[in-house]
Design a protein around this motif. Structure first.
Motif, short mmCIF file in Angstrom:
data_model
loop_
_atom_site.label_atom_id
_atom_site.label_comp_id
_atom_site.label_asym_id
_atom_site.label_seq_id
_atom_site.Cartn_x
_atom_site.Cartn_y
_atom_site.Cartn_z
N ALA A 40 17.92 43.37 13.30
CA ALA A 40 18.74 42.89 12.21
C ALA A 40 18.28 41.38 11.87
O ALA A 40 18.35 40.76 10.78
N ASP A 41 18.19 40.55 12.80
CA ASP A 41 17.93 39.19 12.84
C ASP A 41 16.45 38.91 12.26
O ASP A 41 16.25 38.02 11.29
N THR A 42 15.60 39.75 12.51
CA THR A 42 14.28 39.76 11.94
C THR A 42 14.07 40.17 10.47
O THR A 42 13.52 39.43 9.87
N LEU A 43 14.90 41.07 9.97
CA LEU A 43 15.14 41.64 8.80
C LEU A 43 15.76 40.40 8.11
O LEU A 43 15.21 40.18 6.98
N ARG A 44 16.72 39.94 8.48
CA ARG A 44 17.53 38.86 7.73
C ARG A 44 16.33 37.68 7.45
O ARG A 44 16.39 36.92 6.51
N PHE A 45 15.83 37.36 8.64
CA PHE A 45 14.85 36.16 8.54
C PHE A 45 13.65 36.44 7.43
O PHE A 45 13.08 35.64 6.54
N VAL A 46 12.98 37.52 7.50
CA VAL A 46 11.82 37.84 6.66
C VAL A 46 12.38 38.13 5.32
O VAL A 46 11.56 37.68 4.33
N LEU A 47 13.39 38.81 4.94
CA LEU A 47 13.68 39.06 3.63
C LEU A 47 14.51 37.81 3.06
O LEU A 47 14.82 37.88 1.90
N ASN A 48 14.93 36.86 3.90
CA ASN A 48 15.94 36.12 3.71
C ASN A 48 17.19 36.56 2.76
O ASN A 48 17.58 36.21 1.64
N ASP A 49 17.75 37.58 3.40
CA ASP A 49 18.93 38.23 2.83
C ASP A 49 19.78 38.59 3.98
O ASP A 49 19.30 38.76 5.02
N ASP A 50 21.01 39.18 3.63
CA ASP A 50 21.94 39.63 4.42
C ASP A 50 22.23 40.95 4.37
O ASP A 50 22.40 41.44 3.29
#
Length: 337
Positions: A186-196
């Motif tokens: 979850a954290d890596t997806l938020r970081f890479v995508l810059n999305d929540d």
């Protein structure tokens, strides 16, 4: 205070501290001056083995120590809240392992307490410090794959025997693969995508390693605010798979291989109409990157690579996945920040 002056106390004589964090603290100019373990003999042995001057058995002794500027918390998950609150009350900066707590209310309380005390709080989400994920984030921001549409995370690994303890048999400690690994996705997806993320749906599995009804593997999907959908596969039971992280857009795809790891390794490929290109990566120890940012934040320069708020987001996502796996329905992700 300069980064060279940051003196750390370890709350928990843990494997991750021994294998990664003590070295990272020292490599970035800090020092580890004390360790707390409720087992006095274990604490003394741990301190001796790792060159730490002092070991204590009581939390109050560590957080009241004037020589300690910051604490790293790596105890079992149900202890994080009270240990963080005690450290914050004593004016110590806090870097806490994930998940921050077992409930969102507790995690938010920890973040609010740190803000109120004027101390730095971070969550030890190491993967956003990897050169691979930073290169993917930059490529997406630069428009190299067009509009992101979907993502896939492969983070099913084998939990080594020396870690096969509370993660597999203690629900009350926040065991299970979701709060251990899915929160990192979850954290890596938020970081890479810059999305929540806003919604989760998942299926859990007990494949023979876990006890007490805990999941030792999970598959699921997340929906993000932008409309991106992301699937994930996490496990403790998968001995021979590789890890990966992919993002697919309207004009290209980013393919990361062997990137969901503590090691500074892996490759990222950009595929588009021109073919396949490997992105240049400047690998560096992930935890040293995290500690350098944390030391800078203590000095008033920037913020931790993963903040307390980031930890609330990953916990909210993990709890939604737990809920979905238990009920069979979709679950909303609501951090309440």
């Amino acid at each position: 205070m300069t980064s060279g002056g940051v003196k750390w106390g370890l709350i928990g004589a843990s494997t991750i501290a021994r294998e990664w964090m003590i070295g990272a603290i020292r490599a970035t100019g800090g020092d580890v001056v004390s360790v707390m373990s409720t087992d006095a003999e274990r604490g003394r042995a741990y301190a001796a083995e790792n060159g730490i001057a002092q070991s204590v058995t009581d939390l109050a002794d560590l957080v009241s120590d004037p020589d300690v500027d910051a604490v790293y918390i790596s105890t079992t998950n149900e202890l994080h809240r009270d240990q963080t609150l005690a450290a914050v009350k004593a004016g110590k900066h806090v870097l806490c392992e994930k998940p921050l707590a077992l409930t969102l209310e507790d995690a938010r309380l920890m973040v609010q307490a740190a803000k109120g005390a004027g101390v730095v709080m971070g969550t030890n989400h190491h993967l956003r410090n990897a050169a691979s994920h930073r290169a993917m984030r930059e490529a997406i921001a630069a428009g190299r794959i067009g509009k992101p549409l979907s993502a896939r995370v492969f983070h099913a690994v084998y939990l080594p025997p020396h870690l096969q303890g509370w993660r597999l048999d203690k629900p009350q400690a926040g065991g299970g693969v979701i709060l251990d690994i899915t929160v990192h996705d979850a954290d890596t997806l938020r970081f890479v995508l810059n999305d929540d993320p806003v919604e989760a749906i998942a299926l859990g599995q007990s494949g023979g390693m876990s006890k007490a009804g805990l999941e030792d593997a999970v598959m699921g999907a997340l929906r993000f605010k932008s409309g991106v959908i992301a699937q994930f596969h996490d496990g403790f039971t998968t001995k021979y798979a590789e890890t990966g992280f992919e993002v697919h857009g309207t004009d290209g795809s980013l393919i990361g291989r062997n990137v969901m790891t503590q090691q500074p390794i892996g490759h990222v490929f950009l595929r588009n109409r021109d073919g396949e290109t490997e992105l240049p990566l400047h690998h560096h120890n992930l935890y040293e990157t995290a500690l350098a940012a944390f030391h800078a934040a203590i000095e008033g320069r920037g913020k931790p690579s993963a903040t307390g708020e980031d930890g609330v987001w990953s916990l909210a996502t993990g709890l939604a996945v737990v809920k979905s796996a238990a009920t069979g329905g979709a679950a909303k992700i609501e951090p309440g920040l």
